[in-house]
Design a protein around this motif. Structure first.
Motif, PDB file in Angstrom:
ATOM      1  N   GLU A  85       1.041  -1.026  -0.254  1.00 10.35           N
ATOM      2  CA  GLU A  85       0.209   0.129  -0.335  1.00 10.35           C
ATOM      3  C   GLU A  85       0.676   1.649   0.446  1.00 10.35           C
ATOM      4  N   PRO A  86       0.892   1.899  -0.962  1.00  9.22           N
ATOM      5  CA  PRO A  86       2.132   2.508  -1.080  1.00  9.22           C
ATOM      6  C   PRO A  86       1.831   3.887  -0.452  1.00  9.22           C
ATOM      7  N   TYR A  87       0.777   4.311  -0.227  1.00 10.70           N
ATOM      8  CA  TYR A  87       0.507   5.817  -0.883  1.00 10.70           C
ATOM      9  C   TYR A  87      -0.858   6.035   1.396  1.00 10.70           C
ATOM     10  N   SER A  88      -0.443   4.875   1.381  1.00 14.01           N
ATOM     11  CA  SER A  88      -1.696   4.831   2.142  1.00 14.01           C
ATOM     12  C   SER A  88      -1.552   6.624   3.596  1.00 14.01           C
ATOM     13  N   GLU A  89      -2.726   6.814   3.588  1.00 14.51           N
ATOM     14  CA  GLU A  89      -2.593   7.950   4.438  1.00 14.51           C
ATOM     15  C   GLU A  89      -4.043   7.882   5.446  1.00 14.51           C
ATOM     16  N   GLY A  90      -2.752   7.681   7.193  1.00 12.52           N
ATOM     17  CA  GLY A  90      -3.770   7.512   7.813  1.00 12.52           C
ATOM     18  C   GLY A  90      -4.463   9.149   7.785  1.00 12.52           C
ATOM     19  N   ARG A  91      -5.661   9.165   8.275  1.00  9.54           N
ATOM     20  CA  ARG A  91      -6.654  10.563   8.810  1.00  9.54           C
ATOM     21  C   ARG A  91      -7.624   9.840   9.673  1.00  9.54           C
ATOM     22  N   GLY A  92      -6.933  11.070  10.908  1.00 10.62           N
ATOM     23  CA  GLY A  92      -7.342  11.355  12.101  1.00 10.62           C
ATOM     24  C   GLY A  92      -6.931   9.843  12.933  1.00 10.62           C
ATOM     25  N   MET A  93      -7.583   9.071  12.819  1.00 13.16           N
ATOM     26  CA  MET A  93      -7.498   7.875  13.860  1.00 13.16           C
ATOM     27  C   MET A  93      -8.852   6.825  12.421  1.00 13.16           C
ATOM     28  N   THR A  94      -8.654   6.810  11.674  1.00 10.28           N
ATOM     29  CA  THR A  94      -9.623   6.208  10.554  1.00 10.28           C
ATOM     30  C   THR A  94      -8.416   5.920   9.849  1.00 10.28           C
ATOM     31  N   PRO A  95      -8.100   4.205   9.919  1.00  8.45           N
ATOM     32  CA  PRO A  95      -6.931   3.772   9.097  1.00  8.45           C
ATOM     33  C   PRO A  95      -7.031   3.179   7.974  1.00  8.45           C
ATOM     34  N   PRO A  96      -6.102   3.028   7.123  1.00  6.87           N
ATOM     35  CA  PRO A  96      -6.353   2.717   5.908  1.00  6.87           C
ATOM     36  C   PRO A  96      -7.378   2.065   5.458  1.00  6.87           C
ATOM     37  N   ARG A  97      -8.133   1.756   4.764  1.00  4.95           N
ATOM     38  CA  ARG A  97      -9.395   0.719   4.428  1.00  4.95           C
ATOM     39  C   ARG A  97      -8.734  -0.314   3.887  1.00  4.95           C
ATOM     40  N   PHE A  98      -7.534  -0.864   3.612  1.00  6.31           N
ATOM     41  CA  PHE A  98      -6.582  -2.615   2.539  1.00  6.31           C
ATOM     42  C   PHE A  98      -6.520  -3.346   3.937  1.00  6.31           C
ATOM     43  N   ARG A  99      -6.522  -2.618   4.585  1.00  6.33           N
ATOM     44  CA  ARG A  99      -6.462  -3.836   5.910  1.00  6.33           C
ATOM     45  C   ARG A  99      -7.760  -4.520   5.775  1.00  6.33           C
ATOM     46  N   GLN A 100      -9.106  -4.804   5.431  1.00  2.00           N
ATOM     47  CA  GLN A 100     -10.195  -5.027   5.826  1.00  2.00           C
ATOM     48  C   GLN A 100     -10.439  -6.388   4.803  1.00  2.00           C
ATOM     49  N   ALA A 101      -9.288  -7.408   5.404  1.00  3.60           N
ATOM     50  CA  ALA A 101      -9.122  -8.358   4.577  1.00  3.60           C
ATOM     51  C   ALA A 101      -9.922 -10.222   5.412  1.00  3.60           C
ATOM     52  N   GLU A 102     -10.041 -10.776   4.398  1.00  2.72           N
ATOM     53  CA  GLU A 102     -11.051 -11.679   4.631  1.00  2.72           C
ATOM     54  C   GLU A 102     -11.153 -13.607   4.067  1.00  2.72           C
ATOM     55  N   ILE A 103     -11.068 -14.421   4.326  1.00  2.77           N
ATOM     56  CA  ILE A 103     -11.771 -15.455   4.074  1.00  2.77           C
ATOM     57  C   ILE A 103     -12.893 -16.305   4.101  1.00  2.77           C
ATOM     58  N   ARG A 104     -13.873 -16.589   2.910  1.00  2.62           N
ATOM     59  CA  ARG A 104     -15.315 -16.940   2.808  1.00  2.62           C
ATOM     60  C   ARG A 104     -15.347 -17.881   1.832  1.00  2.62           C
ATOM     61  N   ALA A 105     -15.613 -19.177   2.815  1.00  2.00           N
ATOM     62  CA  ALA A 105     -16.163 -20.335   1.923  1.00  2.00           C
ATOM     63  C   ALA A 105     -17.588 -20.246   1.738  1.00  2.00           C
ATOM     64  N   TYR A 106     -17.421 -20.276   0.667  1.00  2.00           N
ATOM     65  CA  TYR A 106     -18.802 -21.409  -0.242  1.00  2.00           C
ATOM     66  C   TYR A 106     -18.584 -22.520  -0.576  1.00  2.00           C
ATOM     67  N   LEU A 107     -19.849 -22.767  -1.072  1.00  2.00           N
ATOM     68  CA  LEU A 107     -20.151 -24.240  -1.875  1.00  2.00           C
ATOM     69  C   LEU A 107     -19.109 -24.566  -2.411  1.00  2.00           C
ATOM     70  N   HIS A 108     -18.385 -25.938  -2.107  1.00  2.00           N
ATOM     71  CA  HIS A 108     -18.461 -26.505  -3.612  1.00  2.00           C
ATOM     72  C   HIS A 108     -18.695 -26.424  -4.958  1.00  2.00           C
ATOM     73  N   GLY A 109     -18.089 -25.765  -6.332  1.00  2.00           N
ATOM     74  CA  GLY A 109     -18.525 -25.336  -7.906  1.00  2.00           C
ATOM     75  C   GLY A 109     -19.586 -23.749  -7.125  1.00  2.00           C
TER      76      GLY A 109
END
Ligand SMILES: [Fe+2]
Length: 710
Positions: free
Chosen positions: A113-137
């Protein structure tokens, strides 16, 4: 709509097996810990400031999830790159990466994330990450559709190189680009989308192109010729005090045509996504649904985009007919509780296709009429008892819900309050998950649950779908906000009325302003959005709502604890990008009667922060000084947070940092946080806790706490 008690035998059609709807949460791995390139660990949600910031994480997929299709979701901002197992993954939409993960080997994920700018206490948004499992197929279909939505979310190319000749005139030369947002221009008609307040005259190539009132479009050129320079000028007209900096964007006509189809396609896709998330046999339809993303894959220019959308729309229609032919149905909104009382509760849900709904609670069954919006009343219950229920939709049964009826003789209560969750469903979901963990009896939202009330899918996507972690077992209430009125200004809001079932037993109450008792507490919910005065929104003295409020305050005198809820705050200190300090009419007309009635706590939202003022008695109605009431603003339910303090009110103690009414700059105050409030009552004691929610999901510690006693 009350549904009578009747008992039915539940019969499945021959050869059909009953299925229990899957819960999307079954297979979600939130990615919360990352390591930095220098080896230090970073917890999601920490502010990183301005930095070149590669982060890594390695994820071991648990064996129970390996039979699923696994998709990695990473939310981004502008310049972020994501590498999975060393391969760079490109965003589909502007802000989201969805890519398959190999279940058999540990995935290594690197975010740069080369241009992350902290705005007040709001953190950069890229770090919202998760893995979701869906039914096979189904994973391939889902990732393709998610990513194929990419080229459709365009809003043209912003004109950023121009000269302001004065506060009134803006001019420059537009060089026709080769491509807009990665799609090549091939001689199509181009428009200029202009913002000019209150009015503006637009000249293109020296000739009058049109007059704009607020926002509008004019023709920039009939045929795009990349490299050609077109001079333009915008002159603001109307009252000088209302002039705003003019803005302009280039927009291909083909995109404007495609946009309507895009809205329909996106809405349809959100519905199908629920099928893939909840139906245990969804893989049966995955192949048919494939036709839709394929119709959109690989579009290179705007006409192709428009044609691709038309094909996708046809494919979705065929898919829908197939499901109808097979008699399938599923939940658009899973069952949620409303209006819980000592002897009854209402259950609401929405189905994809019309059907006669069926709810089971113990040995009793309840039917709802043919339709897609369903509401059933379970009555004949006993106070202070725990019950379970489930709802049938097509061949699917909902997960079993559990609720406990309130006991009017109880001296205890436990309720949650949150608000302003609109616009960021993922963040709202995180707040709801933490709230559900706190196990309240009921929960009240102080409004702004959707971005624009007239945009119907938002009632599901922004409010009810994230609410599923709480709403199945806990009855919820809304104090309606100004955003719900979006498109229905000052009038009735039909989608609100259709999706809530608020208690209207108090004579003169409506689903917008109502009251109810819960254990030792009396709750009063008001709506200042129905009338406007010279100084803003109001509940005018003499109006039906005002009279009802006076009567309700009189009727509820005996309640041990009384709380009032309304969206717009009487006193507020913080906002974003412009002075705001609360509502004048509410301070002048409503505060005096709430102070006189010694309401214990007034809860509001509207400003996206946490604010709190304990009593500073005595209250003087002549001057408005002092307060017996505790004032709370809880506007941290998911919407983008505010970032500046404009005013210091004696009635508000927190935030306690300095106010600067002359500046709009972020001030980094610690109360601009996602959070919810939990109130625990035991006899004459009340314990209040504001719980912070980590922007990346999970608890974020205690933001504030205090006790009140009688
Ligand atoms: Fe609001």
């Amino acid at each position: 709509m009350a549904i009578g008690m009747l008992t039915l035998a539940v019969a499945s059609a021959a050869g059909e097996a009953d299925l229990v709807a899957r819960d999307e949460t079954d297979g979600r791995i939130m990615l919360r810990e990352w390591s930095t390139s220098d080896g230090g660990a970073v917890r999601l949600g920490e502010s990183v400031g301005q930095a070149e910031f590669p982060l890594r994480t390695q994820v071991e997929i648990p064996p129970s999830l390996r039979v699923n299709d696994l998709l990695l979701y990473v939310e981004l901002q502008g310049k972020t790159s994501v590498f999975v197992d060393g391969v760079e993954t490109r965003p589909g939409r502007g802000d989201l990466i969805v890519c398959p993960i190999d279940a058999e080997k540990p995935a290594s994920i690197r975010v740069h994330e080369p241009y992350s700018e902290g705005r007040g206490m709001t953190p950069p948004r890229f770090r919202q990450a998760e893995i979701r499992a869906y039914l096979h197929g189904t994973g391939r279909v889902i990732s393709m559709i998610e990513m194929s939505r990419g080229p459709l979310g365009l809003d043209g190319k912003e004109i950023d190189s121009w000269d302001a000749e004065s506060l009134q005139q803006w001019s420059g030369e537009i060089e026709i680009p080769i491509a807009i947002q990665g799609l090549q221009l091939r001689g199509e008609k181009l428009l200029l989308k202009v913002r000019a307040y209150p009015e503006g005259e637009v000249l293109i190539g020296g000739a009058a192109a049109g007059r704009i009132r607020g926002k509008g479009t004019v023709v920039l050129c009939e045929q795009a010729q990349p490299g050609r320079k077109v001079p333009f000028k915008i002159t603001l007209r109307g009252r000088k005090e209302e002039w705003l900096t003019a803005r302009a964007r280039i927009l291909p006509q083909a995109f404007v045509d495609a946009e309507k189809r895009k809205i329909a396609f996106d809405a349809a896709w959100m519905r199908w996504r629920r099928l893939f998330a909840q139906h245990p046999e969804a893989d049966r339809w995955a192949k048919q649904a494939m036709a839709s993303p394929l119709a959109l894959a690989g579009v290179k220019d705007y006409p192709e985009c428009r044609e691709g959308l038309a094909r996708a729309e046809r494919a979705l229609e065929e898919f829908e007919s197939l499901l109808r032919r097979e008699g399938e149905n599923f939940f658009i909104v899973r069952p949620y509780l409303q209006d819980i009382r000592p002897d009854s509760v209402k259950v609401l849900w929405e189905s994809m296709f019309p059907y006669e709904g069926l709810l089971e609670c113990g040995s009793a069954s309840h039917r709802t009429p043919m339709g897609t919006l369903h509401e059933a009343t379970i009555s004949g219950l006993e106070p202070g008892r725990t019950y379970t229920y489930r709802v049938r939709c097509g061949r699917l049964w909902s997960r079993t819900g559990t609720f406990r009826t309130p006991d009017p003789s109880s001296k205890r209560a436990r309720f949650a309050v949150w608000g302003d969750n609109r616009t960021d469903p993922l963040m709202h979901e995180r707040v709801v998950i933490e709230m559900a963990t706190a196990k309240p009896d009921i929960a009240v939202n102080v409004g702004d649950v959707v971005t624009t009330g007239e945009n119907l899918p938002e009632w599901v996507d922004e409010y009810l779908e994230p609410l599923r972690f709480l709403g199945r077992d806990v009855a919820t209430y809304i104090a309606i906000g100004n955003h719900e009125y979006g498109g229905f200004e000052l009038g009735p809001v039909p989608p609100f009325e259709a999706r809530v079932a608020h208690p209207t037993t108090s004579p003169g109450s409506t689903e917008y302003c109502y009251s109810f008792d819960h254990g030792p507490c009396h709750f009063i919910v008001l709506d200042p959005n129905q009338a406007k005065g010279l100084k803003g929104l109001r509940i005018p003295p003499g109006s039906a709502q005002y009279k009802w409020l006076l009567e309700d305050l009189d009727r509820s005198k005996g309640a041990r604890w009384r709380f009032a809820f309304f969206h717009q705050p009487p006193y507020s200190e913080c906002w974003s990008g412009g002075y705001y300090d609360g509502e004048v009419h509410l301070r002048e007309e409503i505060v005096p009667i709430l102070e006189q009635a010694r309401i214990d706590i007034v809860f509001s939202g509207h400003t996206h922060d946490y604010e709190r003022g304990l009593p500073h008695p005595p209250y003087d109605p002549a001057t408005g000084n002092g307060n017996f009431v505790t004032y709370i603003i809880t506007g941290g339910g998911g919407s983008p947070l505010d970032d500046h303090k404009y005013r210091d009110w004696p009635q508000i103690d927190i935030p306690d940092h300095g106010a600067d009414p002359k500046s709009d700059d972020p001030d980094g105050g610690m109360y601009y946080q996602y959070h919810f409030c939990l109130i625990e009552i035991d006899g004459d004691r009340l314990r209040f806790t504001a719980h912070r929610v980590d922007p990346g999901g999970g608890p974020g510690g205690i933001l504030d706490s205090f006790e009140l006693s009688k």
